[in-house]
Design a protein around this motif. Structure first.
Motif, PDB file in Angstrom:
ATOM      1  N   LYS A 256       0.859  -1.194   0.000  1.00  0.00           N
ATOM      2  CA  LYS A 256       0.000   0.000   0.000  1.00  0.00           C
ATOM      3  C   LYS A 256       0.897   1.246   0.000  1.00  0.00           C
ATOM      4  CE  LYS A 256      -3.801   0.053  -0.144  1.00  0.00           C
ATOM      5  NZ  LYS A 256      -4.552   0.294  -1.392  1.00  0.00           N
ATOM      6  N   LEU A 257       1.966   1.137   0.797  1.00  0.00           N
ATOM      7  CA  LEU A 257       2.898   2.249   0.902  1.00  0.00           C
ATOM      8  C   LEU A 257       3.557   2.503  -0.452  1.00  0.00           C
ATOM      9  CD1 LEU A 257       4.294   4.135   3.045  1.00  0.00           C
ATOM     10  CD2 LEU A 257       6.182   2.513   2.983  1.00  0.00           C
ATOM     11  N   LEU A 258       3.898   1.370  -1.100  1.00  0.00           N
ATOM     12  CA  LEU A 258       4.504   1.437  -2.433  1.00  0.00           C
ATOM     13  C   LEU A 258       3.598   2.204  -3.381  1.00  0.00           C
ATOM     14  CD1 LEU A 258       7.041  -0.389  -3.585  1.00  0.00           C
ATOM     15  CD2 LEU A 258       5.223  -1.439  -4.911  1.00  0.00           C
ATOM     16  N   GLY A 259       2.331   1.822  -3.376  1.00  0.00           N
ATOM     17  CA  GLY A 259       1.346   2.468  -4.231  1.00  0.00           C
ATOM     18  C   GLY A 259       1.261   3.951  -3.918  1.00  0.00           C
ATOM     19  N   PHE A 260       1.279   4.242  -2.644  1.00  0.00           N
ATOM     20  CA  PHE A 260       1.138   5.624  -2.220  1.00  0.00           C
ATOM     21  C   PHE A 260       2.358   6.438  -2.662  1.00  0.00           C
ATOM     22  CE2 PHE A 260       1.244   9.061   0.960  1.00  0.00           C
ATOM     23  CZ  PHE A 260       0.013   9.613   0.666  1.00  0.00           C
ATOM     24  N   LEU A 261       3.525   5.808  -2.523  1.00  0.00           N
ATOM     25  CA  LEU A 261       4.759   6.477  -2.943  1.00  0.00           C
ATOM     26  C   LEU A 261       4.738   6.734  -4.436  1.00  0.00           C
ATOM     27  CD1 LEU A 261       7.521   4.745  -0.843  1.00  0.00           C
ATOM     28  CD2 LEU A 261       6.737   7.110  -0.721  1.00  0.00           C
ATOM     29  N   ALA A 262       4.260   5.710  -5.180  1.00  0.00           N
ATOM     30  CA  ALA A 262       4.161   5.868  -6.632  1.00  0.00           C
ATOM     31  C   ALA A 262       3.244   7.051  -6.944  1.00  0.00           C
ATOM     32  CB  ALA A 262       3.624   4.590  -7.264  1.00  0.00           C
ATOM     33  N   TRP A 263       2.124   7.108  -6.238  1.00  0.00           N
ATOM     34  CA  TRP A 263       1.190   8.223  -6.370  1.00  0.00           C
ATOM     35  C   TRP A 263       1.910   9.559  -6.211  1.00  0.00           C
ATOM     36  CZ3 TRP A 263      -2.765  10.357  -8.125  1.00  0.00           C
ATOM     37  CH2 TRP A 263      -3.977   9.699  -8.244  1.00  0.00           C
TER      38      TRP A 263
ATOM     39  N   TYR B  84     -10.517   1.952 -15.942  1.00  0.00           N
ATOM     40  CA  TYR B  84      -9.607   3.099 -15.831  1.00  0.00           C
ATOM     41  C   TYR B  84      -9.517   3.583 -14.381  1.00  0.00           C
ATOM     42  CZ  TYR B  84      -8.876   3.636 -20.838  1.00  0.00           C
ATOM     43  OH  TYR B  84      -8.485   3.430 -22.135  1.00  0.00           O
ATOM     44  N   GLU B  85     -10.655   3.590 -13.666  1.00  0.00           N
ATOM     45  CA  GLU B  85     -10.624   4.039 -12.274  1.00  0.00           C
ATOM     46  C   GLU B  85      -9.813   3.071 -11.412  1.00  0.00           C
ATOM     47  OE1 GLU B  85     -14.817   6.518 -12.595  1.00  0.00           O
ATOM     48  OE2 GLU B  85     -14.726   4.762 -11.281  1.00  0.00           O
ATOM     49  N   GLY B  86      -9.958   1.775 -11.711  1.00  0.00           N
ATOM     50  CA  GLY B  86      -9.167   0.780 -10.989  1.00  0.00           C
ATOM     51  C   GLY B  86      -7.677   0.973 -11.231  1.00  0.00           C
ATOM     52  N   ILE B  87      -7.318   1.202 -12.520  1.00  0.00           N
ATOM     53  CA  ILE B  87      -5.902   1.411 -12.864  1.00  0.00           C
ATOM     54  C   ILE B  87      -5.384   2.694 -12.211  1.00  0.00           C
ATOM     55  CG2 ILE B  87      -4.284   1.864 -14.744  1.00  0.00           C
ATOM     56  CD1 ILE B  87      -5.999   0.136 -16.560  1.00  0.00           C
ATOM     57  N   CYS B  88      -6.199   3.752 -12.275  1.00  0.00           N
ATOM     58  CA  CYS B  88      -5.786   5.050 -11.711  1.00  0.00           C
ATOM     59  C   CYS B  88      -5.400   4.935 -10.245  1.00  0.00           C
ATOM     60  CB  CYS B  88      -6.923   6.061 -11.817  1.00  0.00           C
ATOM     61  SG  CYS B  88      -6.993   6.833 -13.417  1.00  0.00           S
ATOM     62  N   HIS B  89      -6.097   4.057  -9.515  1.00  0.00           N
ATOM     63  CA  HIS B  89      -5.853   3.962  -8.078  1.00  0.00           C
ATOM     64  C   HIS B  89      -5.091   2.691  -7.710  1.00  0.00           C
ATOM     65  CE1 HIS B  89      -8.305   7.469  -7.850  1.00  0.00           C
ATOM     66  NE2 HIS B  89      -9.343   6.853  -8.352  1.00  0.00           N
ATOM     67  N   GLY B  90      -4.653   1.938  -8.742  1.00  0.00           N
ATOM     68  CA  GLY B  90      -3.826   0.774  -8.497  1.00  0.00           C
ATOM     69  C   GLY B  90      -4.504  -0.341  -7.720  1.00  0.00           C
TER      70      GLY B  90
ATOM     71  N   MET C 123      -0.361  -4.076 -10.895  1.00  0.00           N
ATOM     72  CA  MET C 123      -1.341  -3.001 -11.012  1.00  0.00           C
ATOM     73  C   MET C 123      -0.712  -1.653 -10.672  1.00  0.00           C
ATOM     74  SD  MET C 123      -4.210  -2.392 -12.112  1.00  0.00           S
ATOM     75  CE  MET C 123      -5.955  -2.689 -12.022  1.00  0.00           C
ATOM     76  N   VAL C 124       0.192  -1.644  -9.711  1.00  0.00           N
ATOM     77  CA  VAL C 124       0.877  -0.387  -9.367  1.00  0.00           C
ATOM     78  C   VAL C 124       1.768   0.061 -10.531  1.00  0.00           C
ATOM     79  CG1 VAL C 124       2.615   0.639  -7.847  1.00  0.00           C
ATOM     80  CG2 VAL C 124       0.748  -0.702  -6.877  1.00  0.00           C
ATOM     81  N   ASN C 125       2.383  -0.914 -11.217  1.00  0.00           N
ATOM     82  CA  ASN C 125       3.160  -0.576 -12.413  1.00  0.00           C
ATOM     83  C   ASN C 125       2.288   0.053 -13.496  1.00  0.00           C
ATOM     84  OD1 ASN C 125       5.633  -1.332 -11.528  1.00  0.00           O
ATOM     85  ND2 ASN C 125       5.528  -3.411 -12.356  1.00  0.00           N
TER      86      ASN C 125
END
Lengths: 490, 490
Positions: free
Chosen positions: A2-9, B341-347, B402-404
Motif C-alpha cells: 500500500k505504501l509502495l502504491g502511495f509512494l508511486a502516487w 480506468y478508475e481501478g488502474i488510476c488507483h492501483g 497493477m501499481v506498475n
C-alpha cells in the motif's frame, strides 16, 4: 505494498520535477547535433547529470555548461575525418552520369561509415573508458541511431535507449518501431539511396539492435511531412530547433530594415557546402541585380568584384533570427530539415535548390504543399533564378499557404522541446517504455502477415472441397451403376 | 499578408486562451455520456458557447450549468426507450444456447438502433430545429460516433467534427481513420459481435461519413489496451474519467476505515444491470462470510435476510472515491472501461465478471496483464468467488503489476482532459485538422495495397520473360536447323 502504491502516487503526481537522472549522450556530428544539443542543454537545465561521450576528434561538448565530457582516443586523425567529410560535400554542383555518381557516392559513404566503425571499435575495446561508463550506472542513453555506436553501447551497458532522429535509411526506422508504412501513400524516405547499404550483413544485426529503442524522438511534423501511421513509442518533435529569435546585430538590422516594402531574401546552402562554382555565383548575382529585394547571402567561395549593392555577403549568418524578421520575404535554401522547420516557424516561403541526402525528398514535400519552388542545381541560369524568385514573391498563394502551415505547426499542446524532455525522463522513471512496445516485435514475417492462419484456413477449405467432390463423384458413380443395372434388368 | 502572418503569430502564441467558440454537442446516452460530460463541462468552464442537442426523452443536460439545451421532439415515448434499454440488460445472467443468444441479441440491437434511427429522422426532418441549428454557425460538432446521428448532422451543417469514443464495432474506427491494424497482433475489438451489423447498406455510407472526423478522441490507453499503430488524428484520452477523489460520506468512511489491515472490496456490476438472480446473490454473500475483508456492494435486487456484517449494500456507490481509498484491496467489477480506468488510476487489482458488449474483451486484456482474475457469470459458486478473491488478495504480484500499470498510466505530458480540450479547440482554430488527414482516404482498395503497381510490374517481368524465351527458342531452332543443314552437307 500500500505504501509502495502511495509512494508511486506521490512520485507521479509531481511529474516534471527534477529527477537528477544519469544520462549518457552519444551524439552524431554535423547537422545531426544541431537540434539534439537543444535537448541536451534542457536536460542539464533541469538538473540531470549528463555525460557527453565523444571521440577526441570532435568538440561537440565545447560551450555546453554543466555537462561532463567523456572523451575517448581514436585511431584516426582530425584531418582524416575532415577529408572524409569534405569528400561527402564535394561535387554536389557537378553533374556526373548516374552510374558514376552512384558509384562515387557509395564509395564516399563507405569511407564515411568506415571511419566511424573504426571509432566505435576504439571505444568499445577501450577497457578503461568502458569500465568508467559501466561504473556510472546510467539511467538512459540518448543517441542518434544514424550511426549505430550509441545503440551498441546501450545494449552493452543494458541501459534503455532514447533515439533522436530525422529518419533512417532503408526504412530501418519503420522496422525498428514495427510501424506499418503502406508504400501507396507513404513516400519512401531516402529511397533514392537504398543502394547505399554498404554492409548488408551488419545491417541485419543492426535491425535487431535498433528495435530495442524505448522511445523514438522523431524530428517529424505533419506541417512538413505527410501524415502516416505512427507507433505509440514514436514522439514527434519536429520544429524543436525553432528557437526564439535573438535580435540582429546593428549593421545587419540596418541592412535588412532598409529593404523597405520589398523586403529581403535569406540565402544559404547550409554548413556542409563550402565552395560554389564561379559561374553559378555569377548567375545568382546577375539575378539579384534585377530584383528590388535585398539579399543576405552566406557565401564562402570566390566572388567577382561587382557584387551588387542590394546583396550582403556573409561567412556565417543567423538564419533563424533573419527568418524571424518581419521583412523576410523569401528563403533561398538547399532544403535541409533544420532550415525548413525554421522557414515554417516564421512563415517564409521558399525557393529551394536540393543538393544531396534527404534534401530532394524534403523539397518535394514543400513543393507539394505549394509553399516552395525548386531550382535544379545542375541547371542554374539567371533567368531560372529570377523566374523562381518572382513567382514566389508575386504569387501571394505561396505566402498564404506558408502562413497556414506555420499556424498548424506552432499549435502544440506541449512544445517539442518539453515533449522531448518529458519522454526522456519517462524512460528514466519507468526503466524503459515496455507498455508501448507492440507484440509485433515477437512475430516473424509469416506470423505478422497471418500467412500461417491463412494457409491453415485454405487447407481446411480445400480439404472440405476435395471431400465434397469425392462424395459427389462416389454418389454419382453409384447412381450410374444403379441406372445401368436397372437398364440391364429391363 | 505580413499583417496576416503577424496576427497568426499573435493568435498562436496565446494558445489555450479562451476562444469563445460555438460548440454543438450530440451525445450518446448511457455510460457513453459519463466521460464526454467531463469534456463538455471543461469546454464550458473555458468560456465556450456550448449547445447540447438531445431528444426530449433524455435529460443529459440537467445539472450542466452554463450550457444551452436544444431539445427536439421525438415520435417515441420515454417508456419505449426505457423498454429497449431494459431488454439489452435482460438475461445477462442466463445462459442461452449460442444461436438463440445471437438471435436474441441481434433482435435487441435492431430494436435499440431502430428507435435511434427514428429519433434521428425526427431531428433531421424538423425544419424548425434544423433552421435554428443552421443559424447558430457552429465552429465544431462534438459527438460519439457510436450512433451516426451526430456525424450526419455535422455533414449536413458542413461543420468539422470531433469524435469522442472508446471504439466502434466492425473496425469502423480503423476504416474511418485509415489506420493499419494487422490482425496478427491487434485484437479485434467487438469481434464477437461482428454479426450484429443490422444495416449493411447503411453501414457503407456511414463508413464514408465517419471518415470525415477531423479528430478522434479515443478513450484508449496503452496501460489498459495493447500497443498498436495509430494515425496522426487519433488522440489518446483514456483515463479522462479518473477524477480527483472526493471525500467519502461519514458513515461510508467509518465502514471502510474500520476494515483494518484486511481492507475492503468494492463490488459493482455497473449501472446497466439491475437485478442479480437470488441464487447468485447468495453465492456471493456466502463467499463474503468467509473472508476477512469488508465489502461495499452496489446491489439493487432482492436480498436474503442474513446479509453478513462485513457487507454494506448500497443502491449507488461513489466508485472512484472508494477505489481511491488507501484501504481498497480489490475491485469486483463487470469490466466496463470506465471502471477499469478508475481501478488502474488507483492501483486496485480486480476480480472481473464480464457481462456483455466490450466487457469480455476488456477483461481479457486485464487478465493478460496479470492484474485480474475472471469469474464466469454462468458458473458462479461460493467456492469460485472465494478462490478468485483469495488469489488476487494473497498473491502480491497482482497488486505489484497493477501499481506498475498505474504508474505508466498516470504519467502524462498533458492530462487527458486538457488534451481533449486542446484538440477540440485546435479544430476550431484551424477549421478542422486537414494536415493530419492521410492521403490513404483518397485511394481505393487496389491502389492502397499497390496492387495496380504490382500488376504492372508483373506484366513487365512476364513480357520480358516471354520475349526472352521466344528469342531463345528462335535462336535454338536456327542453330538446330544450321547443324542439321551442316550434317546434311557432311
Amino acid at each position: 505494498i500500500k505504501l509502495l502504491g502511495f509512494l508511486a502516487w506521490l512520485c507521479f503526481s509531481t511529474l516534471g520535477a527534477t529527477l537528477g537522472a544519469k544520462v549518457l549522450v552519444v551524439p552524431v556530428d554535423g547537422s545531426h547535433w544541431l537540434s539534439m544539443k537543444l535537448l541536451v542543454k534542457e536536460l542539464i537545465v533541469r538538473g540531470h547529470d549528463v555525460v557527453l561521450l565523444e571521440p577526441e576528434t570532435t568538440a561537440l561538448g565545447k560551450g555546453l555548461v554543466g555537462c561532463r565530457n567523456e572523451i575517448y582516443p581514436v585511431s584516426y586523425t582530425k584531418e582524416e575525418l575532415g577529408n572524409v567529410l569534405k569528400q561527402l560535400q564535394e561535387n554536389v554542383f557537378i553533374k556526373l552520369p548516374k552510374i558514376t555518381d552512384a558509384y562515387v557516392n557509395v564509395q564516399r559513404l563507405i569511407d564515411y561509415t568506415s571511419i566511424h566503425v573504426k571509432g566505435c571499435e576504439n571505444l568499445l575495446y577501450n577497457q578503461e573508458v568502458m569500465g568508467r561508463l559501466r561504473l556510472e550506472g546510467f539511467d538512459v542513453v540518448l543517441t542518434d541511431p544514424f550511426l549505430p555506436c550509441g545503440s551498441i553501447l546501450a545494449e552493452t551497458l543494458s541501459v534503455p535507449v532514447v533515439y533522436f532522429l530525422r529518419g533512417l535509411p532503408c526504412g530501418l526506422d519503420e522496422i525498428g518501431t514495427q510501424c506499418p508504412s503502406p508504400p501507396s501513400y507513404v513516400p519512401r524516405f531516402y529511397s533514392g539511396h537504398s543502394d547505399t547499404m554498404t554492409f548488408p550483413q551488419r545491417d541485419i544485426s543492426y535491425k535487431d539492435l535498433v528495435r530495442r529503442g524505448a522511445i523514438w524522438l522523431l524530428r517529424y511534423d505533419f506541417a512538413f511531412l505527410f501524415p502516416k501511421p505512427m507507433m505509440p513509442n514514436m514522439v514527434l518533435i519536429g520544429g524543436i530547433n525553432c528557437a526564439k529569435p535573438s535580435p540582429l546585430s546593428a549593421h545587419l538590422e540596418e541592412f535588412v530594415d532598409g529593404s523597405g516594402d520589398d523586403g529581403f531574401i535569406v540565402f544559404t546552402l547550409g554548413s556542409m557546402v563550402d565552395k560554389m562554382p564561379a559561374d553559378m555565383t555569377i548567375a545568382f548575382l546577375d539575378a539579384f541585380k534585377k530584383i528590388p529585394q535585398r539579399v543576405v547571402w552566406r557565401h564562402t567561395g570566390i566572388l567577382p568584384e561587382d557584387v551588387p549593392e542590394n546583396v550582403k555577403i556573409m561567412k556565417w549568418l543567423p538564419q533563424n533570427d533573419l527568418l524571424a524578421h518581419p521583412k523576410a520575404k523569401l528563403f533561398l535554401t538547399h532544403g535541409g530539415s533544420h532550415g525548413i522547420y525554421e522557414g515554417i516557424c516564421h512563415g517564409v516561403p521558399m525557393v529551394m535548390m536540393p543538393l544531396f541526402g534527404d534534401q530532394p525528398d524534403n523539397v518535394d514535400y514543400m513543393v507539394a504543399r505549394g509553399v516552395a519552388v525548386v531550382i535544379d542545381v545542375f541547371d542554374v541560369t539567371t533567368e531560372k533564378v529570377l523566374e523562381a524568385i518572382n513567382k514566389v514573391v508575386n504569387d501571394t498563394s505561396y505566402k498564404e499557404k506558408m502562413v497556414n502551415l506555420m499556424s498548424v505547426h506552432q499549435d502544440h499542446a506541449v512544445k517539442p522541446l518539453d515533449l522531448a524532455v518529458f519522454w526522456t525522463e519517462f524512460v528514466v522513471r519507468h526503466q524503459g517504455a515496455d507498455h508501448l512496445r507492440p507484440a509485433a516485435h515477437n512475430l516473424n514475417w509469416i506470423q505478422y502477415h497471418s500467412l500461417d492462419t491463412l494457409c491453415l484456413l485454405a487447407a481446411i477449405v480445400m480439404t472440405i472441397a476435395f471431400l465434397g467432390l469425392k462424395c459427389c463423384c462416389f454418389c454419382g458413380r453409384k447412381c450410374c451403376v444403379r441406372v445401368a443395372k436397372k437398364k440391364k434388368v429391363l
